[in-house]
Design an enzyme around this catalytic site. Sequence first.
Site, PDB file in Angstrom:
ATOM      1  N   ARG A  46       0.842  -1.209   0.000  1.00 54.72           N
ATOM      2  CA  ARG A  46       0.000   0.000   0.000  1.00 54.72           C
ATOM      3  C   ARG A  46       0.875   1.256   0.000  1.00 54.72           C
ATOM      4  O   ARG A  46       0.554   2.244  -0.642  1.00 54.72           O
ATOM      5  CB  ARG A  46      -0.954  -0.001   1.207  1.00 54.72           C
ATOM      6  CG  ARG A  46      -1.664   1.327   1.408  1.00 54.72           C
ATOM      7  CD  ARG A  46      -3.019   1.242   2.089  1.00 54.72           C
ATOM      8  NE  ARG A  46      -3.076   0.321   3.208  1.00 54.72           N
ATOM      9  CZ  ARG A  46      -2.491   0.493   4.401  1.00 54.72           C
ATOM     10  NH1 ARG A  46      -1.765   1.586   4.615  1.00 54.72           N
ATOM     11  NH2 ARG A  46      -2.610  -0.401   5.340  1.00 54.72           N
ATOM     12  N   TYR A  98     -15.661  17.177 -15.540  1.00 53.94           N
ATOM     13  CA  TYR A  98     -15.989  15.752 -15.611  1.00 53.94           C
ATOM     14  C   TYR A  98     -17.100  15.467 -14.585  1.00 53.94           C
ATOM     15  O   TYR A  98     -17.001  15.893 -13.429  1.00 53.94           O
ATOM     16  CB  TYR A  98     -14.736  14.920 -15.305  1.00 53.94           C
ATOM     17  CG  TYR A  98     -15.014  13.449 -15.194  1.00 53.94           C
ATOM     18  CD1 TYR A  98     -15.355  12.707 -16.320  1.00 53.94           C
ATOM     19  CD2 TYR A  98     -14.966  12.796 -13.967  1.00 53.94           C
ATOM     20  CE1 TYR A  98     -15.633  11.354 -16.219  1.00 53.94           C
ATOM     21  CE2 TYR A  98     -15.233  11.447 -13.864  1.00 53.94           C
ATOM     22  CZ  TYR A  98     -15.570  10.732 -14.989  1.00 53.94           C
ATOM     23  OH  TYR A  98     -15.855   9.400 -14.884  1.00 53.94           O
ATOM     24  N   ASP A 170      -6.573  18.952 -14.154  1.00 51.86           N
ATOM     25  CA  ASP A 170      -6.903  17.605 -14.642  1.00 51.86           C
ATOM     26  C   ASP A 170      -6.428  17.544 -16.088  1.00 51.86           C
ATOM     27  O   ASP A 170      -6.991  18.172 -16.975  1.00 51.86           O
ATOM     28  CB  ASP A 170      -8.420  17.383 -14.536  1.00 51.86           C
ATOM     29  CG  ASP A 170      -8.834  15.965 -14.944  1.00 51.86           C
ATOM     30  OD1 ASP A 170      -8.104  15.337 -15.731  1.00 51.86           O
ATOM     31  OD2 ASP A 170      -9.899  15.507 -14.498  1.00 51.86           O
ATOM     32  N   LYS A 195      -7.706   6.471 -19.156  1.00 53.12           N
ATOM     33  CA  LYS A 195      -7.963   6.992 -20.490  1.00 53.12           C
ATOM     34  C   LYS A 195      -6.718   6.842 -21.378  1.00 53.12           C
ATOM     35  O   LYS A 195      -6.328   5.737 -21.666  1.00 53.12           O
ATOM     36  CB  LYS A 195      -8.446   8.437 -20.367  1.00 53.12           C
ATOM     37  CG  LYS A 195      -9.515   8.638 -19.260  1.00 53.12           C
ATOM     38  CD  LYS A 195     -10.802   7.907 -19.535  1.00 53.12           C
ATOM     39  CE  LYS A 195     -11.768   7.848 -18.348  1.00 53.12           C
ATOM     40  NZ  LYS A 195     -12.088   9.108 -17.711  1.00 53.12           N
TER      41      LYS A 195
HETATM   42  C1  LIG Z   1     -12.581   9.553 -16.459  1.00 53.84           C
HETATM   43  C2  LIG Z   1     -12.177  10.857 -15.920  1.00 53.84           C
HETATM   44  C3  LIG Z   1     -11.968  11.049 -14.553  1.00 53.84           C
HETATM   45  C4  LIG Z   1     -12.211   9.949 -13.535  1.00 53.84           C
HETATM   46  O1  LIG Z   1     -11.328   8.895 -13.692  1.00 53.84           O
HETATM   47  P1  LIG Z   1     -11.674   7.334 -13.401  1.00 53.84           P
HETATM   48  O2  LIG Z   1     -10.427   6.645 -13.772  1.00 53.84           O
HETATM   49  O3  LIG Z   1     -12.863   6.973 -14.249  1.00 53.84           O
HETATM   50  O4  LIG Z   1     -12.004   7.240 -11.958  1.00 53.84           O
HETATM   51  C5  LIG Z   1     -11.541  12.302 -14.133  1.00 53.84           C
HETATM   52  N1  LIG Z   1     -11.350  13.307 -15.010  1.00 53.84           N
HETATM   53  C6  LIG Z   1     -11.556  13.153 -16.325  1.00 53.84           C
HETATM   54  C7  LIG Z   1     -11.319  14.305 -17.239  1.00 53.84           C
HETATM   55  C8  LIG Z   1     -11.975  11.933 -16.826  1.00 53.84           C
HETATM   56  O5  LIG Z   1     -12.191  11.794 -18.139  1.00 53.84           O
END
Ligand SMILES: *Cc1c(COP(=O)(O)O)cnc(C)c1O
Length: 383
Positions: A46, A98, A170, A195
């Site tokens: 962890r 998001y 982000d 992603k």
């Molecule tokens: C998908 C996404 C998230 C969240 O991520 P997860 O891996 O699905 O928890 C946060 N910000 C953006 C821009 C995203 O596309």
Amino acid sequence: MDFTTLCIHGSDKKYDTTGAVSVPIFQSATFVHPGVGLSTGFDYSRSQNPTREYLEQTVAKLEGGLDAMAFSSGMAAITTLMEIFSPGDHIIATDDLYGGSHRLFQHISVKNGLTFDFVDTSRINNIRERIQPKTKAVFIETPTNPMMHVTDLAEVARLCKAHDLLLIVDNTFLTPYFQKPLLLGADVVLHSGTKYLGGHNDTLAGFLIVSDEALSERLRFLFKTTGACLSPFDSWLLIRGIKTLPVRLDRQQKTALQIAKWLLEQDRIKAVHYPGLPNHPGYETSKKQASGFGAMLSFETDCSETAHRVLESVSLIQYAESLGGVESLITYPMLQTHADIPAEEREARGIGDCLLRLSVGLESAEDLINDLGQALKGGNTNA
Ligand SMILES: *Cc1c(COP(=O)(O)O)cnc(C)c1O
């Protein structure tokens, strides 16, 4: 070292003496102490694991940061990050956020005493006007999801420095291949590694990356304490995905531009939102701060029937949530990612029943355009 090379040879350490070319998956929960009070550098997975550490060091280098932490999902990363704030703290965030981040802030962070203002951060005055004595951070997504608004990061970073605010970005949509927010003055970069970094629609992951040592220590403490760490196997999948990040993104971006241009010419399409189109409001800012426009776009059909027909008639493109993978995916933001945002607020931001979002994958541009073409006409009659 060039970015492309870093993607393949990111970290110097491989924690291996066999000569394995691929980083081993250290599937171990715990590690033996070599003596009393001694450690190999690894005690418990962890806190740290060699496979995950290799990935973290690679991602830190790609973003130009000091430290990166790999979480079990993007939302786990954002949830942990929110723990650095205290009740009463105020955060200014991009309005076109998001959906999951919006849900976290409105339903959990608010309960923990944080307050938020959601504004169109592509206009700096909207941020400036909302700064109050309790404001601690600005949370930016650029380009946004799904409207593709672009915020000038260097400009916001200057404003944040002047008011001693933490700038959080982000960077999921562009990845460090196209945009490096830390180098533009951001304090924290976060990712849904699910992603583009993973890139294959096969695993969830999240990252926090920072440049400051004190901030890294605070976040590392929260990371090991809250425990939403990335598993060794998923870390390995991310290491593998990142190796091809630049080639995937180059191709996906090229195809996205072709599709955006083609959509513009279709009678049933009323608007196309892609920052790589010269008439997009964020085009100039994108060119200034990023080396690419990415492979995400959204478009508006003439009526909701057309939008429904496209969703039901695409065959190569799959109607599924998520983005950034080798398979092209189409989503209906109104019913999927943005379902938790009140209808009025959503419509005001342009997320209505005619808006579709497309994540352009690695299929051939011609095949994708043919698929969209038959779907707009109402389904493949030859099928
Ligand atoms: C998908 C996404 C998230 C969240 O991520 P997860 O891996 O699905 O928890 C946060 N910000 C953006 C821009 C995203 O596309």
